[in-house]
Write an enzyme that holds these catalytic residues in place. Structure first.
Site, PDB file in Angstrom:
ATOM      1  N   GLU A  61      58.037  67.680  35.517  1.00 55.94           N
ATOM      2  CA  GLU A  61      58.186  68.107  34.337  1.00 55.94           C
ATOM      3  C   GLU A  61      59.940  67.755  34.250  1.00 55.94           C
ATOM      4  OE1 GLU A  61      55.233  71.241  35.703  1.00 55.94           O
ATOM      5  OE2 GLU A  61      56.639  69.797  36.702  1.00 55.94           O
ATOM      6  N   THR A 170      28.915  51.601  66.835  1.00 54.80           N
ATOM      7  CA  THR A 170      30.501  51.733  66.662  1.00 54.80           C
ATOM      8  C   THR A 170      31.128  50.817  67.701  1.00 54.80           C
ATOM      9  OG1 THR A 170      30.692  53.515  67.948  1.00 54.80           O
ATOM     10  CG2 THR A 170      30.434  53.706  65.346  1.00 54.80           C
ATOM     11  N   ALA A 171      30.604  50.250  68.757  1.00 53.27           N
ATOM     12  CA  ALA A 171      31.018  49.562  70.114  1.00 53.27           C
ATOM     13  C   ALA A 171      29.869  49.279  70.898  1.00 53.27           C
ATOM     14  CB  ALA A 171      32.159  50.599  70.693  1.00 53.27           C
ATOM     15  N   TRP A 179      36.919  43.457  66.654  1.00 55.24           N
ATOM     16  CA  TRP A 179      36.837  44.236  65.513  1.00 55.24           C
ATOM     17  C   TRP A 179      35.180  44.067  65.165  1.00 55.24           C
ATOM     18  CZ3 TRP A 179      40.634  47.537  65.241  1.00 55.24           C
ATOM     19  CH2 TRP A 179      41.945  47.256  65.548  1.00 55.24           C
ATOM     20  N   THR A 205      39.442  58.125  72.729  1.00 54.51           N
ATOM     21  CA  THR A 205      39.877  57.011  71.938  1.00 54.51           C
ATOM     22  C   THR A 205      41.327  56.566  72.281  1.00 54.51           C
ATOM     23  OG1 THR A 205      38.627  57.832  70.147  1.00 54.51           O
ATOM     24  CG2 THR A 205      40.425  56.530  69.651  1.00 54.51           C
ATOM     25  N   GLU A 284      39.758  59.950  62.815  1.00 59.87           N
ATOM     26  CA  GLU A 284      39.406  58.895  63.422  1.00 59.87           C
ATOM     27  C   GLU A 284      39.149  58.924  64.868  1.00 59.87           C
ATOM     28  OE1 GLU A 284      41.599  55.292  61.986  1.00 59.87           O
ATOM     29  OE2 GLU A 284      42.936  56.618  60.889  1.00 59.87           O
ATOM     30  N   GLY A 291      30.613  63.840  65.761  1.00 58.22           N
ATOM     31  CA  GLY A 291      29.307  64.654  65.815  1.00 58.22           C
ATOM     32  C   GLY A 291      29.999  66.156  65.718  1.00 58.22           C
TER      33      GLY A 291
END
Length: 351
Positions: A61, A170-171, A179, A205, A284, A291
């Site tokens: 504002e 995923t892997a 990738w 990870t 991530e 899970g």
């Protein structure tokens, strides 16, 4: 002659949309404050506009009033969130609008922050300003899901991001994962990081992938150094990691990395809101962490980047979640889908 209601409603929606576009300019930089935009209109013409760029700087504002100058007197203000009525790091915006001579204010939605929570509207009405609330509220709230949820529930808005193959992997069994998805999908993840106050990952990870989990994209419309760096939390119950400036792991060399040694994820999320003012959380991590968040119903939004490939039955599953019957399944509603490079981005909301 008074303006017919349907014409006024259409005008209000149009100018509020312009205010929302202003608010979007602060969506990556305003944290922990909400992204807010303001448009000032005089006789159907925009005479001032502004957005809140960063905590500690003036609110939207004030920038709009500065832009309008003397033309603010008698104007209608369109604001995406209720103007504040308290003095914090900046003076109250409701008072600034009153002092500028605004005659009407259109607000997308009320601010659930206990320091505001209707007090801004009350102050404006006490000054005999015509106040309209609820124009494009859904669109405006979409910019500040974390802030609004935290103010209402003391819990952050949690997004869980997963990159997967067509068969939900995923892997590879060896752990090889770079990738699965394309460079375009990975670039899109940068937008998720940029809007997050916290990124949560697991120690597994960190050890397997050594991620940086930072915002480094130059494609967001602003230099990455202007975006507040998300706080990184590493879930590390076995205390495998710690601060070490000589570490091989990027996150361990960061002195601001938080190591969470407890099992209680609910406590973690509440702590992030209460102690760190982190209202948007991005998870991530691997299948086990994903899970845990899903099974404990702590996810507000599931984002899946799905690559057009198959990794086979021996590859690692996207989520470590093992219901014993269909009655225990987790179901979602498709919120949106889009193609990003060769991949599909699915955004799902828990039912």
């Amino acid at each position: 002659m008074p303006i017919p209601n349907h014409v006024q409603d259409a005008q209000d929606c149009y100018f509020m949309m312009l205010a929302i576009e202003q608010a979007k300019r602060g969506q990556y930089t305003a944290r922990p404050n909400p992204a807010v935009g303001c448009i000032l209109v005089q006789a159907g013409e925009v005479v001032g506009q502004g957005f809140h760029p960063q905590a500690g700087q003036p609110h939207a504002e004030v920038f709009a009033l500065r832009d309008a100058g003397v033309r603010a007197a008698g104007a209608t203000a369109y604001v995406t969130l209720e103007p504040c009525s308290h003095t914090g790091r900046t003076p109250p915006c409701a008072r600034a609008l009153i002092d500028a001579g605004i005659k009407r204010i259109v607000i997308a939605g009320l601010d659930p922050n206990p320091q505001v929570a209707g007090r801004g509207v009350s102050l404006l009405e006490q000054a005999s300003i015509d106040v309209t609330v609820g124009i494009l509220n859904t669109q405006a709230e979409a910019l500040n899901q974390g802030f609004l949820k935290a103010m209402r529930t003391q819990m952050p808005y949690v997004r869980l991001k997963i990159a997967t193959s067509l068969d939900g992997r995923t892997a590879m069994a060896s752990g090889e994962s770079k990738w699965i998805t394309s460079a375009a999908a990975r670039a899109d993840v940068q937008t998720l990081r940029a809007q997050s106050g916290t990124i949560i990952t697991g120690s597994a990870t960190v050890i397997a992938d050594n991620p940086q989990l930072n915002v480094r994209s130059t494609q967001l419309g602003i230099p990455p150094e202007q975006i507040p760096t998300p706080v990184v939390v590493v879930l590390d119950r076995r205390a495998r990691l710690a601060h070490d400036l000589q570490s091989d792991y990027h996150l361990c060399r960061r002195t601001d990395t938080i190591y969470w040694r407890e099992d209680n994820l609910l406590m973690l999320l509440k702590t992030l809101v209460r102690e760190y003012q982190c209202y948007d959380v991005l998870v991530e991590a691997g299948a086990s962490v994903a899970g845990s968040f899903l099974s404990q119903q702590l996810v507000d939004e599931l984002i899946v980047y799905q690559a057009p490939c198959l990794l086979g039955s021996q590859a690692r599953a996207m989520v470590d979640f093992n219901p014993l019957s269909l009655a225990q399944q987790l179901r979602f509603d498709y919120h949106s889908h889009e193609q990003i490079g060769p991949d599909i981005k699915l955004t799902l909301l828990p039912l």
